[in-house]
Scaffold this active site. Structure first.
Site, short mmCIF file in Angstrom:
data_model
loop_
_atom_site.label_atom_id
_atom_site.label_comp_id
_atom_site.label_asym_id
_atom_site.label_seq_id
_atom_site.Cartn_x
_atom_site.Cartn_y
_atom_site.Cartn_z
N PRO A 2 21.74 -28.21 18.77
CA PRO A 2 22.79 -29.24 19.08
C PRO A 2 22.67 -29.57 20.38
O PRO A 2 22.38 -28.72 21.36
CB PRO A 2 24.04 -28.42 18.79
CG PRO A 2 23.59 -27.25 17.99
CD PRO A 2 22.18 -26.92 18.32
N GLU A 3 23.06 -30.81 20.95
CA GLU A 3 22.97 -31.27 22.10
C GLU A 3 24.58 -31.44 22.60
O GLU A 3 25.68 -31.10 22.08
CB GLU A 3 22.50 -32.57 22.36
CG GLU A 3 20.95 -32.25 21.99
CD GLU A 3 19.95 -33.74 22.18
OE1 GLU A 3 20.36 -34.43 23.21
OE2 GLU A 3 18.91 -33.84 21.48
N ARG A 116 19.69 -19.59 10.96
CA ARG A 116 18.59 -18.97 11.12
C ARG A 116 18.68 -18.04 12.63
O ARG A 116 17.72 -17.51 13.02
CB ARG A 116 17.61 -20.17 11.58
CG ARG A 116 17.35 -20.91 10.23
CD ARG A 116 16.63 -22.23 10.42
NE ARG A 116 15.17 -22.02 11.33
CZ ARG A 116 14.72 -23.15 11.88
NH1 ARG A 116 15.08 -24.30 11.67
NH2 ARG A 116 13.55 -22.86 12.56
#
Ligand SMILES: [Zn+2]
Length: 277
Positions: A2-3, A116
């Site tokens: 995510p940015e 993850r």
């Protein structure tokens, strides 16, 4: 990962817990904790009040009474706020992936999941947080950031402008997707050495970065696979991407087939030969 727009969206949703007191904390997956043991984290969180929630670069920050809980959601990190349920089975929806679960005194629960577990979590005292923040470059959406200061921060490098744009020590929050989009919007060759661009190029680039990040925030981020907002919904900016993910397709501006390369930074760069000279 995510940015800026995706983390900004998560943080806005997390604003709903501002003022809430943490009654109990549970660490279920300690491997994303970076500088703190589960035991210390639980002790520090229990009884603390969430004073504010903010974003710094690609990190969500919970301001507690005298500590900062910094969470960098990796590829699959997400937050959810829900009424507390006492009789939930452990195999229920996403429960197995919870890293941290905070039971709030007002009856809600805040959970951070990471399938993850590529994310990171730090607990920092004020001085530690200040040092952490000082290592990161300016926020592109900070109105006090001028084109001159932006140029100053990035143009000292001979590396490709795309790589420099994504360097968190020079500018906060921009990753591969938005770097591709901003360079296209600014008409700049992603492989151009940063020190070859002039102030006018940087003015255009900063304007493009700001416009695209803001549009992506308004669309609640880009969902390609895993990213979800705080309410569990995908973002919408993937429908507005002009180059990222469009290699081989016609440029939306000039119709030229978009090219792709991994030569700049080993990640995919998609660009238009004609529009980005
Ligand atoms: Zn083009």
């Amino acid at each position: 990962m995510p940015e800026l727009p995706e983390v900004e969206t998560m943080v806005r949703d997390l604003g709903a817990v501002r003022g809430a007191r943490i009654e109990t904390a549970r660490v279920l997956r300690p491997d994303v904790l970076k500088n703190v043991t589960p035991r210390t984290l639980v002790r520090r969180l229990t009884g603390a009040t969430v004073r504010a929630v903010s974003r710094r670069a690609k990190n969500a920050v919970l301001h507690l009474d005298d500590r900062y809980l910094v969470i960098q959601p990796g590829m699959t990190g997400s937050f959810s706020i829900a009424p507390r349920q006492r009789h939930r089975r452990p195999d229920e929806e996403g429960e197995a992936y919870i890293v941290l679960r905070l039971s709030l005194a007002d009856g809600r629960a805040l959970a951070y999941r990471d399938v993850r577990r590529l994310g990171r979590m730090y607990l920092l005292p004020p001085a530690g947080y200040a040092a952490f923040s000082d290592r990161i470059g300016p926020e592109p959406l900070d109105p006090s950031l001028t084109a001159e200061a932006f140029a100053e921060a990035v143009r000292s490098s001979r590396q490709a402008i795309k790589k420099v744009l994504m360097d968190q020590r020079r500018l906060a929050g921009v990753g591969n997707i938005y770097a591709n989009e901003a360079l296209f919007a600014a008409g700049l060759d992603p492989s151009a050495p940063a020190d070859r661009l002039d102030v006018e190029d940087y003015r255009r680039l900063l304007a493009a970065v700001r416009r695209i990040l803001q549009a992506a925030i308004d669309a609640e981020g880009t969902t390609l696979r895993d990213y979800r907002t705080g309410s569990g919904q995908p973002g919408n900016f993937q429908f507005d991407l002009l180059v990222y993910g469009r290699e081989g397709q016609p440029c939306r501006v000039c119709g030229t087939r978009l090219a792709a390369t991994h030569a700049i930074d080993a990640r995919v760069t998609v660009f238009c030969h004609r529009c980005q000279r």
